[in-house]
Scaffold this motif. Sequence first.
Motif, PDB file in Angstrom:
ATOM      1  N   GLU A  42      30.238  15.032 -22.696  1.00 38.86           N
ATOM      2  CA  GLU A  42      31.452  15.312 -21.925  1.00 38.86           C
ATOM      3  C   GLU A  42      32.462  16.097 -22.773  1.00 38.86           C
ATOM      4  O   GLU A  42      33.071  17.070 -22.321  1.00 38.86           O
ATOM      5  CB  GLU A  42      32.065  13.964 -21.502  1.00 38.86           C
ATOM      6  CG  GLU A  42      32.699  13.955 -20.147  1.00 38.86           C
ATOM      7  CD  GLU A  42      33.134  12.522 -19.838  1.00 38.86           C
ATOM      8  OE1 GLU A  42      34.352  12.261 -19.969  1.00 38.86           O
ATOM      9  OE2 GLU A  42      32.269  11.701 -19.469  1.00 38.86           O
ATOM     10  N   TRP A  43      32.644  15.647 -24.003  1.00 34.33           N
ATOM     11  CA  TRP A  43      33.588  16.296 -24.915  1.00 34.33           C
ATOM     12  C   TRP A  43      33.150  17.732 -25.232  1.00 34.33           C
ATOM     13  O   TRP A  43      33.956  18.645 -25.225  1.00 34.33           O
ATOM     14  CB  TRP A  43      33.713  15.456 -26.184  1.00 34.33           C
ATOM     15  CG  TRP A  43      34.591  16.061 -27.221  1.00 34.33           C
ATOM     16  CD1 TRP A  43      35.959  16.119 -27.204  1.00 34.33           C
ATOM     17  CD2 TRP A  43      34.169  16.714 -28.415  1.00 34.33           C
ATOM     18  NE1 TRP A  43      36.412  16.772 -28.343  1.00 34.33           N
ATOM     19  CE2 TRP A  43      35.327  17.144 -29.093  1.00 34.33           C
ATOM     20  CE3 TRP A  43      32.934  16.973 -28.987  1.00 34.33           C
ATOM     21  CZ2 TRP A  43      35.280  17.816 -30.309  1.00 34.33           C
ATOM     22  CZ3 TRP A  43      32.880  17.643 -30.204  1.00 34.33           C
ATOM     23  CH2 TRP A  43      34.051  18.055 -30.836  1.00 34.33           C
ATOM     24  N   VAL A  44      31.843  17.926 -25.501  1.00 36.11           N
ATOM     25  CA  VAL A  44      31.356  19.269 -25.817  1.00 36.11           C
ATOM     26  C   VAL A  44      31.531  20.204 -24.621  1.00 36.11           C
ATOM     27  O   VAL A  44      31.896  21.366 -24.785  1.00 36.11           O
ATOM     28  CB  VAL A  44      29.878  19.256 -26.291  1.00 36.11           C
ATOM     29  CG1 VAL A  44      29.334  20.663 -26.458  1.00 36.11           C
ATOM     30  CG2 VAL A  44      29.770  18.514 -27.614  1.00 36.11           C
ATOM     31  N   ARG A  45      31.304  19.705 -23.421  1.00 36.94           N
ATOM     32  CA  ARG A  45      31.549  20.537 -22.224  1.00 36.94           C
ATOM     33  C   ARG A  45      33.003  21.006 -22.186  1.00 36.94           C
ATOM     34  O   ARG A  45      33.283  22.142 -21.847  1.00 36.94           O
ATOM     35  CB  ARG A  45      31.226  19.749 -20.955  1.00 36.94           C
ATOM     36  CG  ARG A  45      29.765  19.597 -20.684  1.00 36.94           C
ATOM     37  CD  ARG A  45      29.552  18.855 -19.382  1.00 36.94           C
ATOM     38  NE  ARG A  45      28.162  18.540 -19.188  1.00 36.94           N
ATOM     39  CZ  ARG A  45      27.719  17.472 -18.533  1.00 36.94           C
ATOM     40  NH1 ARG A  45      28.585  16.610 -18.000  1.00 36.94           N
ATOM     41  NH2 ARG A  45      26.431  17.258 -18.407  1.00 36.94           N
ATOM     42  N   ALA A  46      33.912  20.114 -22.535  1.00 34.72           N
ATOM     43  CA  ALA A  46      35.344  20.465 -22.516  1.00 34.72           C
ATOM     44  C   ALA A  46      35.684  21.456 -23.627  1.00 34.72           C
ATOM     45  O   ALA A  46      36.453  22.395 -23.424  1.00 34.72           O
ATOM     46  CB  ALA A  46      36.195  19.203 -22.655  1.00 34.72           C
ATOM     47  N   ILE A  92      16.299  17.858 -28.262  1.00 39.72           N
ATOM     48  CA  ILE A  92      17.446  18.707 -28.598  1.00 39.72           C
ATOM     49  C   ILE A  92      17.650  19.749 -27.497  1.00 39.72           C
ATOM     50  O   ILE A  92      18.781  20.105 -27.168  1.00 39.72           O
ATOM     51  CB  ILE A  92      17.330  19.344 -30.013  1.00 39.72           C
ATOM     52  CG1 ILE A  92      18.684  19.906 -30.480  1.00 39.72           C
ATOM     53  CG2 ILE A  92      16.280  20.412 -30.078  1.00 39.72           C
ATOM     54  CD1 ILE A  92      19.761  18.893 -30.704  1.00 39.72           C
ATOM     55  N   GLY A  93      16.553  20.203 -26.891  1.00 35.63           N
ATOM     56  CA  GLY A  93      16.658  21.131 -25.759  1.00 35.63           C
ATOM     57  C   GLY A  93      17.356  20.498 -24.567  1.00 35.63           C
ATOM     58  O   GLY A  93      18.206  21.115 -23.932  1.00 35.63           O
ATOM     59  N   GLU A  94      17.015  19.239 -24.269  1.00 34.74           N
ATOM     60  CA  GLU A  94      17.668  18.529 -23.159  1.00 34.74           C
ATOM     61  C   GLU A  94      19.148  18.301 -23.446  1.00 34.74           C
ATOM     62  O   GLU A  94      19.994  18.472 -22.564  1.00 34.74           O
ATOM     63  CB  GLU A  94      16.971  17.186 -22.907  1.00 34.74           C
ATOM     64  CG  GLU A  94      15.622  17.320 -22.252  1.00 34.74           C
ATOM     65  CD  GLU A  94      14.907  15.983 -22.099  1.00 34.74           C
ATOM     66  OE1 GLU A  94      15.578  14.915 -22.150  1.00 34.74           O
ATOM     67  OE2 GLU A  94      13.677  16.000 -21.930  1.00 34.74           O
ATOM     68  N   LEU A  95      19.460  17.899 -24.683  1.00 34.86           N
ATOM     69  CA  LEU A  95      20.864  17.701 -25.057  1.00 34.86           C
ATOM     70  C   LEU A  95      21.631  19.011 -24.894  1.00 34.86           C
ATOM     71  O   LEU A  95      22.704  19.046 -24.297  1.00 34.86           O
ATOM     72  CB  LEU A  95      20.974  17.193 -26.497  1.00 34.86           C
ATOM     73  CG  LEU A  95      22.394  16.992 -27.032  1.00 34.86           C
ATOM     74  CD1 LEU A  95      23.101  15.864 -26.295  1.00 34.86           C
ATOM     75  CD2 LEU A  95      22.368  16.712 -28.533  1.00 34.86           C
ATOM     76  N   ALA A  96      21.067  20.093 -25.419  1.00 39.37           N
ATOM     77  CA  ALA A  96      21.721  21.408 -25.342  1.00 39.37           C
ATOM     78  C   ALA A  96      21.949  21.813 -23.882  1.00 39.37           C
ATOM     79  O   ALA A  96      23.042  22.267 -23.514  1.00 39.37           O
ATOM     80  CB  ALA A  96      20.878  22.448 -26.065  1.00 39.37           C
ATOM     81  N   ASN A  97      20.935  21.656 -23.052  1.00 31.80           N
ATOM     82  CA  ASN A  97      21.070  22.014 -21.631  1.00 31.80           C
ATOM     83  C   ASN A  97      22.155  21.197 -20.942  1.00 31.80           C
ATOM     84  O   ASN A  97      22.842  21.694 -20.048  1.00 31.80           O
ATOM     85  CB  ASN A  97      19.739  21.823 -20.898  1.00 31.80           C
ATOM     86  CG  ASN A  97      18.793  22.978 -21.126  1.00 31.80           C
ATOM     87  OD1 ASN A  97      19.210  24.125 -21.226  1.00 31.80           O
ATOM     88  ND2 ASN A  97      17.508  22.668 -21.219  1.00 31.80           N
ATOM     89  N   SER A  98      22.356  19.945 -21.382  1.00 33.82           N
ATOM     90  CA  SER A  98      23.351  19.081 -20.738  1.00 33.82           C
ATOM     91  C   SER A  98      24.767  19.606 -20.904  1.00 33.82           C
ATOM     92  O   SER A  98      25.658  19.262 -20.129  1.00 33.82           O
ATOM     93  CB  SER A  98      23.246  17.650 -21.266  1.00 33.82           C
ATOM     94  OG  SER A  98      23.752  17.561 -22.588  1.00 33.82           O
ATOM     95  N   TYR A  99      25.013  20.434 -21.906  1.00 34.00           N
ATOM     96  CA  TYR A  99      26.341  21.026 -22.066  1.00 34.00           C
ATOM     97  C   TYR A  99      26.321  22.552 -21.975  1.00 34.00           C
ATOM     98  O   TYR A  99      27.246  23.219 -22.414  1.00 34.00           O
ATOM     99  CB  TYR A  99      27.057  20.526 -23.325  1.00 34.00           C
ATOM    100  CG  TYR A  99      26.322  20.646 -24.635  1.00 34.00           C
ATOM    101  CD1 TYR A  99      26.199  21.879 -25.285  1.00 34.00           C
ATOM    102  CD2 TYR A  99      25.776  19.527 -25.239  1.00 34.00           C
ATOM    103  CE1 TYR A  99      25.545  21.982 -26.493  1.00 34.00           C
ATOM    104  CE2 TYR A  99      25.116  19.620 -26.454  1.00 34.00           C
ATOM    105  CZ  TYR A  99      25.005  20.853 -27.078  1.00 34.00           C
ATOM    106  OH  TYR A  99      24.359  20.947 -28.280  1.00 34.00           O
ATOM    107  N   GLY A 100      25.265  23.109 -21.401  1.00 32.46           N
ATOM    108  CA  GLY A 100      25.256  24.536 -21.092  1.00 32.46           C
ATOM    109  C   GLY A 100      24.680  25.463 -22.147  1.00 32.46           C
ATOM    110  O   GLY A 100      24.920  26.671 -22.102  1.00 32.46           O
TER     111      GLY A 100
END
Length: 194
Positions: free
Chosen positions: A50-54, A73-81
């Motif tokens: 949430e914080w990284v998206r902001a 790491i790919g899934e994490l990265a995709n979760s914030y764009g």
Amino acid sequence: MKRFIVFLLLIIGFSSWSVAQEVDSTLSILNYNAYHGFSGDEDLENKYIEWVRAVDPDIVAYQEMNGYNQNDIGELANSYGHPYAVIMNREFGVPVTHPLAITSKFPILNVERVMDNMWHGYMYANIKGIHLFTTHLAPFTLHDRKKDIRKIIAQAGLLPEDENIIIAGDLNSLSPRDSSFYGERLLNSMKRIE
């Protein structure tokens, strides 16, 4: 453009850095030590996402991505764009205890994973014309930290002088701001020269 090297000093936490490009744009970089892969705490990871998206950085350089593989790491990265992600871990034949990773909005090119004669090693990548090194320097002695950083600087020195270079990571430096978190044992061990 002038060549530069930026060191982002962190033990645990984050930092953000913007790099001005010749074409009047900026590139934002977040450096983050996930402290043992967020310690497996799903709620903490979700708050982080949430914080990284902001914050919306263009690139994230990670240290201590324990428990993560290339898919994770790919899934994490995709979760914030971030559609691009790479990791340095045993999956790539690198015997590292605290994996490094990079995620980006832009293609991550010419990735190198270097572990030889280093404590945690470093990753090198070229992203949008920036030569990015991310590392996690030796935690226990100044001698080992100097040895690690000399190797990174030697590789950076092979690049043409007009190239932009960023060296980011957990440099295991001591800071007065963090002194309340140091125990005497940790302090004595990190100050140890050899």
